[in-house]
Write an enzyme that holds these catalytic residues in place. Structure first.
Site, PDB file in Angstrom:
ATOM      1  N   ALA A   1       5.739  -1.869  -0.424  1.00  0.00           N
ATOM      2  CA  ALA A   1       7.200  -2.682  -0.170  1.00  0.00           C
ATOM      3  C   ALA A   1       7.525  -2.848   1.300  1.00  0.00           C
ATOM      4  O   ALA A   1       8.797  -2.905   1.672  1.00  0.00           O
ATOM      5  CB  ALA A   1       8.155  -2.051  -1.212  1.00  0.00           C
TER       6      ALA A   1
ATOM      7  N   ASN B   1       7.448   5.747  -2.331  1.00  0.00           N
ATOM      8  CA  ASN B   1       6.175   5.866  -2.285  1.00  0.00           C
ATOM      9  C   ASN B   1       5.634   5.160  -0.871  1.00  0.00           C
ATOM     10  O   ASN B   1       4.632   5.386  -0.088  1.00  0.00           O
ATOM     11  CB  ASN B   1       5.052   5.083  -3.325  1.00  0.00           C
TER      12      ASN B   1
ATOM     13  N   HIS C   1      13.891  -1.607   3.118  1.00  0.00           N
ATOM     14  CA  HIS C   1      13.334  -0.548   4.060  1.00  0.00           C
ATOM     15  C   HIS C   1      13.230  -0.899   5.525  1.00  0.00           C
ATOM     16  O   HIS C   1      12.764  -1.801   5.882  1.00  0.00           O
ATOM     17  CB  HIS C   1      11.890  -0.422   3.488  1.00  0.00           C
TER      18      HIS C   1
END
Length: 271
Positions: free
Chosen positions: A124, A192, A222
């Site tokens: 992601a 992750n 993110h």
């Protein structure tokens, strides 16, 4: 045609299987497995073209070219070494398990000894190609800040251990700051991406992670900042949460599918 087996029939596993079934990925879905046999059998009934078998891991690795792990960090310890010993390539989605240095070295050695490939999708985040290029030189620092709606952090060991009431958070709140080696254990279903960043860059101890519960947002955000001999870069991605699992971003599923397409394609693009 590439023969694929999928371990774990959750959100990402289902997405991968359906991408093979509808022809997005040119491959043969040979087998699926999930500890919850009902989930696996239910998934098998949703295919139009594919006719996968339900197989235990030991049998699956004897019948496929590539095993895709979508189960859990715990599953990586047993599934990945078994596949590599059986000379089967592997894709790892639960990348946080690789914070265990002993496991990481074992997987690398088994892959080398058995002439196998281990694939880790970008997940992601964006900018991994730049990080890989920068790592050929010297990287001074790498930091990732993850912002998620509080509900997306529910069930995380860090939240449970510290008795954090996510429902009471009314303004952005930093829950965690520290190295990726600790972050992947504190939030195994949420960061992750920090593990992937660590493997591609300067390692789990030097890669810094900040986790923020933010009730003002509806997307998983993110932001990555990297400094090195090449200069510096910052990337930011605002991910739509997966409709069936708010802990995971939809882009993570798409990244796994894109990696499968790259593996099976003669045309390779990007670092």
């Amino acid at each position: 045609m590439l023969r694929i087996g999928v371990i774990g029939c959750g959100t990402i596993g289902k997405g991968i299987c359906k991408a093979i079934d509808d022809g997005t990925v040119e491959a043969e879905l040979v087998a699926v497995y999930d500890r919850n046999t009902c989930d696996a059998e239910k998934l098998k009934g949703q295919f139009n073209r594919c006719k996968p078998e339900f197989m235990e891991t030991a049998e699956m690795v004897q019948n496929v070219d590539l095993l895709v792990e979508c189960a859990s960090q715990e599953a990586v310890y047993d599934i990945v070494p078994l596949a590599l010993i059986s000379k089967c390539d592997v894709m790892i989605l639960s990348v946080g398990a690789l914070a265990d240095e002993e496991l990481r070295h074992r997987i690398e050695n088994l892959a080398t000894d058995n002439n196998c490939k281990v694939y880790i999708p970008s997940g992601a985040i964006v900018g991994l190609d730049g990080l890989k290029s920068a790592s050929i030189g010297e990287i001074h620092s790498a930091t990732i800040t993850t912002r998620k709606p509080p509900g997306g952090l529910a069930g995380a060991p860090f939240v449970i251990r510290n008795n954090i009431d996510l429902h009471s958070i009314t303004a952005p709140r930093v829950l965690f700051e520290g190295p990726a080696s600790e972050a992947v254990k504190a939030f195994p279903a949420n960061v992750n991406v920090a593990a992937t960043l660590s493997v591609a860059g300067i390692g789990f101890e030097k890669t810094m992670v900040r986790v923020i519960a933010d009730p003002t947002i509806t997307r998983n955000i993110h932001e990555i900042t990297v400094e090195g001999s090449f200069g510096g870069f910052t990337t930011k991605v605002e991910n739509v949460p997966s409709p069936s699992n708010p802990k995971s971003s939809y882009l993570a599923q798409l990244s796994a599918i894109a990696t499968l397409k790259k593996i099976s394609s003669p045309f390779q693009i990007g670092t």
